[in-house]
Design a protein around this motif. Structure first.
Motif, PDB file in Angstrom:
ATOM      1  N   SER A 182      -2.043  -3.683   8.113  1.00  0.00           N
ATOM      2  CA  SER A 182      -2.900  -2.627   7.561  1.00  0.00           C
ATOM      3  C   SER A 182      -2.111  -1.340   7.349  1.00  0.00           C
ATOM      4  CB  SER A 182      -4.076  -2.356   8.491  1.00  0.00           C
ATOM      5  OG  SER A 182      -4.870  -3.495   8.627  1.00  0.00           O
ATOM      6  N   MET A 183      -1.295  -0.966   8.336  1.00  0.00           N
ATOM      7  CA  MET A 183      -0.466   0.240   8.206  1.00  0.00           C
ATOM      8  C   MET A 183       0.498   0.103   7.032  1.00  0.00           C
ATOM      9  SD  MET A 183       0.452   1.474  12.070  1.00  0.00           S
ATOM     10  CE  MET A 183       0.941  -0.107  12.699  1.00  0.00           C
ATOM     11  N   LEU A 184       1.045  -1.078   6.857  1.00  0.00           N
ATOM     12  CA  LEU A 184       1.985  -1.312   5.768  1.00  0.00           C
ATOM     13  C   LEU A 184       1.304  -1.169   4.410  1.00  0.00           C
ATOM     14  CD1 LEU A 184       4.830  -2.106   4.935  1.00  0.00           C
ATOM     15  CD2 LEU A 184       4.195  -4.489   5.246  1.00  0.00           C
ATOM     16  N   ALA A 185       0.151  -1.781   4.229  1.00  0.00           N
ATOM     17  CA  ALA A 185      -0.553  -1.697   2.947  1.00  0.00           C
ATOM     18  C   ALA A 185      -0.983  -0.269   2.641  1.00  0.00           C
ATOM     19  CB  ALA A 185      -1.768  -2.621   2.954  1.00  0.00           C
ATOM     20  N   VAL A 186      -1.546   0.417   3.629  1.00  0.00           N
ATOM     21  CA  VAL A 186      -1.998   1.794   3.416  1.00  0.00           C
ATOM     22  C   VAL A 186      -0.801   2.719   3.212  1.00  0.00           C
ATOM     23  CG1 VAL A 186      -3.160   3.751   4.522  1.00  0.00           C
ATOM     24  CG2 VAL A 186      -4.166   1.477   4.630  1.00  0.00           C
ATOM     25  N   GLY A 187       0.277   2.491   3.946  1.00  0.00           N
ATOM     26  CA  GLY A 187       1.478   3.321   3.792  1.00  0.00           C
ATOM     27  C   GLY A 187       2.078   3.202   2.406  1.00  0.00           C
ATOM     28  N   VAL A 188       2.157   1.989   1.908  1.00  0.00           N
ATOM     29  CA  VAL A 188       2.695   1.778   0.556  1.00  0.00           C
ATOM     30  C   VAL A 188       1.783   2.419  -0.481  1.00  0.00           C
ATOM     31  CG1 VAL A 188       3.214   0.030  -1.190  1.00  0.00           C
ATOM     32  CG2 VAL A 188       3.972  -0.321   1.151  1.00  0.00           C
ATOM     33  N   TYR A 189       0.486   2.203  -0.351  1.00  0.00           N
ATOM     34  CA  TYR A 189      -0.464   2.773  -1.307  1.00  0.00           C
ATOM     35  C   TYR A 189      -0.387   4.300  -1.305  1.00  0.00           C
ATOM     36  CZ  TYR A 189      -4.749   3.444  -3.967  1.00  0.00           C
ATOM     37  OH  TYR A 189      -5.650   3.799  -4.934  1.00  0.00           O
ATOM     38  N   ALA A 190      -0.387   4.897  -0.109  1.00  0.00           N
ATOM     39  CA  ALA A 190      -0.330   6.355  -0.011  1.00  0.00           C
ATOM     40  C   ALA A 190       0.984   6.904  -0.558  1.00  0.00           C
ATOM     41  CB  ALA A 190      -0.519   6.787   1.436  1.00  0.00           C
ATOM     42  N   THR A 191       2.075   6.207  -0.310  1.00  0.00           N
ATOM     43  CA  THR A 191       3.378   6.640  -0.827  1.00  0.00           C
ATOM     44  C   THR A 191       3.388   6.614  -2.342  1.00  0.00           C
ATOM     45  OG1 THR A 191       4.539   5.877   1.145  1.00  0.00           O
ATOM     46  CG2 THR A 191       5.845   6.107  -0.850  1.00  0.00           C
ATOM     47  N   PHE A 192       2.905   5.533  -2.924  1.00  0.00           N
ATOM     48  CA  PHE A 192       2.872   5.434  -4.388  1.00  0.00           C
ATOM     49  C   PHE A 192       1.934   6.470  -4.990  1.00  0.00           C
ATOM     50  CE2 PHE A 192       4.064   0.647  -4.337  1.00  0.00           C
ATOM     51  CZ  PHE A 192       5.369   0.981  -4.051  1.00  0.00           C
ATOM     52  N   GLU A 193       0.799   6.675  -4.348  1.00  0.00           N
ATOM     53  CA  GLU A 193      -0.158   7.659  -4.859  1.00  0.00           C
ATOM     54  C   GLU A 193       0.426   9.074  -4.801  1.00  0.00           C
ATOM     55  OE1 GLU A 193      -4.874   8.090  -4.402  1.00  0.00           O
ATOM     56  OE2 GLU A 193      -3.756   8.297  -2.530  1.00  0.00           O
ATOM     57  N   ARG A 194       1.074   9.400  -3.699  1.00  0.00           N
ATOM     58  CA  ARG A 194       1.678  10.732  -3.535  1.00  0.00           C
ATOM     59  C   ARG A 194       2.819  10.955  -4.523  1.00  0.00           C
ATOM     60  NH1 ARG A 194       2.258  10.465   1.599  1.00  0.00           N
ATOM     61  NH2 ARG A 194       4.342   9.602   1.581  1.00  0.00           N
ATOM     62  N   ARG A 195       3.573   9.917  -4.810  1.00  0.00           N
ATOM     63  CA  ARG A 195       4.701  10.032  -5.743  1.00  0.00           C
ATOM     64  C   ARG A 195       4.287   9.899  -7.205  1.00  0.00           C
ATOM     65  NH1 ARG A 195      10.141   8.565  -3.876  1.00  0.00           N
ATOM     66  NH2 ARG A 195      10.290   7.526  -5.872  1.00  0.00           N
ATOM     67  N   GLY A 196       3.020   9.587  -7.446  1.00  0.00           N
ATOM     68  CA  GLY A 196       2.536   9.456  -8.819  1.00  0.00           C
ATOM     69  C   GLY A 196       2.904   8.146  -9.485  1.00  0.00           C
ATOM     70  N   VAL A 197       3.196   7.130  -8.696  1.00  0.00           N
ATOM     71  CA  VAL A 197       3.552   5.817  -9.230  1.00  0.00           C
ATOM     72  C   VAL A 197       2.269   4.987  -9.289  1.00  0.00           C
ATOM     73  CG1 VAL A 197       5.124   3.856  -8.984  1.00  0.00           C
ATOM     74  CG2 VAL A 197       5.760   6.063  -8.034  1.00  0.00           C
ATOM     75  N   THR A 198       1.385   5.376 -10.194  1.00  0.00           N
ATOM     76  CA  THR A 198       0.055   4.764 -10.226  1.00  0.00           C
ATOM     77  C   THR A 198       0.048   3.327 -10.733  1.00  0.00           C
ATOM     78  OG1 THR A 198      -0.327   5.755 -12.395  1.00  0.00           O
ATOM     79  CG2 THR A 198      -1.119   6.972 -10.464  1.00  0.00           C
ATOM     80  N   ASP A 199       1.070   2.928 -11.480  1.00  0.00           N
ATOM     81  CA  ASP A 199       1.081   1.551 -11.975  1.00  0.00           C
ATOM     82  C   ASP A 199       1.311   0.539 -10.859  1.00  0.00           C
ATOM     83  OD1 ASP A 199       3.694   2.523 -11.719  1.00  0.00           O
ATOM     84  OD2 ASP A 199       4.464   1.191 -13.273  1.00  0.00           O
ATOM     85  N   LEU A 200       1.895   0.963  -9.736  1.00  0.00           N
ATOM     86  CA  LEU A 200       2.175   0.042  -8.639  1.00  0.00           C
ATOM     87  C   LEU A 200       1.095   0.019  -7.564  1.00  0.00           C
ATOM     88  CD1 LEU A 200       6.000   0.575  -7.997  1.00  0.00           C
ATOM     89  CD2 LEU A 200       4.884  -1.205  -9.314  1.00  0.00           C
ATOM     90  N   LEU A 201       0.058   0.824  -7.713  1.00  0.00           N
ATOM     91  CA  LEU A 201      -0.951   0.913  -6.659  1.00  0.00           C
ATOM     92  C   LEU A 201      -1.606  -0.439  -6.366  1.00  0.00           C
ATOM     93  CD1 LEU A 201      -2.708   4.297  -7.459  1.00  0.00           C
ATOM     94  CD2 LEU A 201      -1.094   3.803  -5.627  1.00  0.00           C
TER      95      LEU A 201
END
Length: 109
Positions: free
Chosen positions: A13-32
């Protein structure tokens, strides 16, 4: 065993949320949408190992079965922790780890 049953899903769960939050913060919306890709893969590996090891090691001693289960559990937890550390520390590597599967899945979906 109870500790593993708590750590494993928590880590995924931490891994999935961490990746999602990282991509969202960096503006990499295509990888969400591929953020849970590696946690899903690790969960699949864990379940596959449980089924296969119960079949393959059915005639082995209980100590051998427990050793195989413990070793695989430690291995899968270490892999999950390594992926989580990459997500926390090296955002560029996390993005590149998800970019290739994204391109592959985008091509077939």
């Amino acid at each position: 065993m109870i500790l593993y049953r708590v750590l494993f899903p928590s880590l995924l769960s931490m891994l999935a949320v961490g990746v999602y939050a990282t991509f969202e913060r960096r503006g990499v919306t295509d990888l969400l949408w591929v953020a849970p890709l590696y946690p899903i893969g690790l969960h699949y590996l864990n379940n596959s190992f449980a089924v296969l090891s119960s079949v393959v090691l059915a005639t082995a001693s209980e100590a051998t079965q427990l050793l195989a289960s413990d070793l695989f559990g430690v291995l899968i937890l270490l892999l999950g922790v390594a992926l989580l550390a990459i997500v926390i520390v090296r955002h560029d590597i996390a993005e590149s780890l998800h970019r290739e599967p994204f391109l592959f899945l985008r091509g077939i979906l």
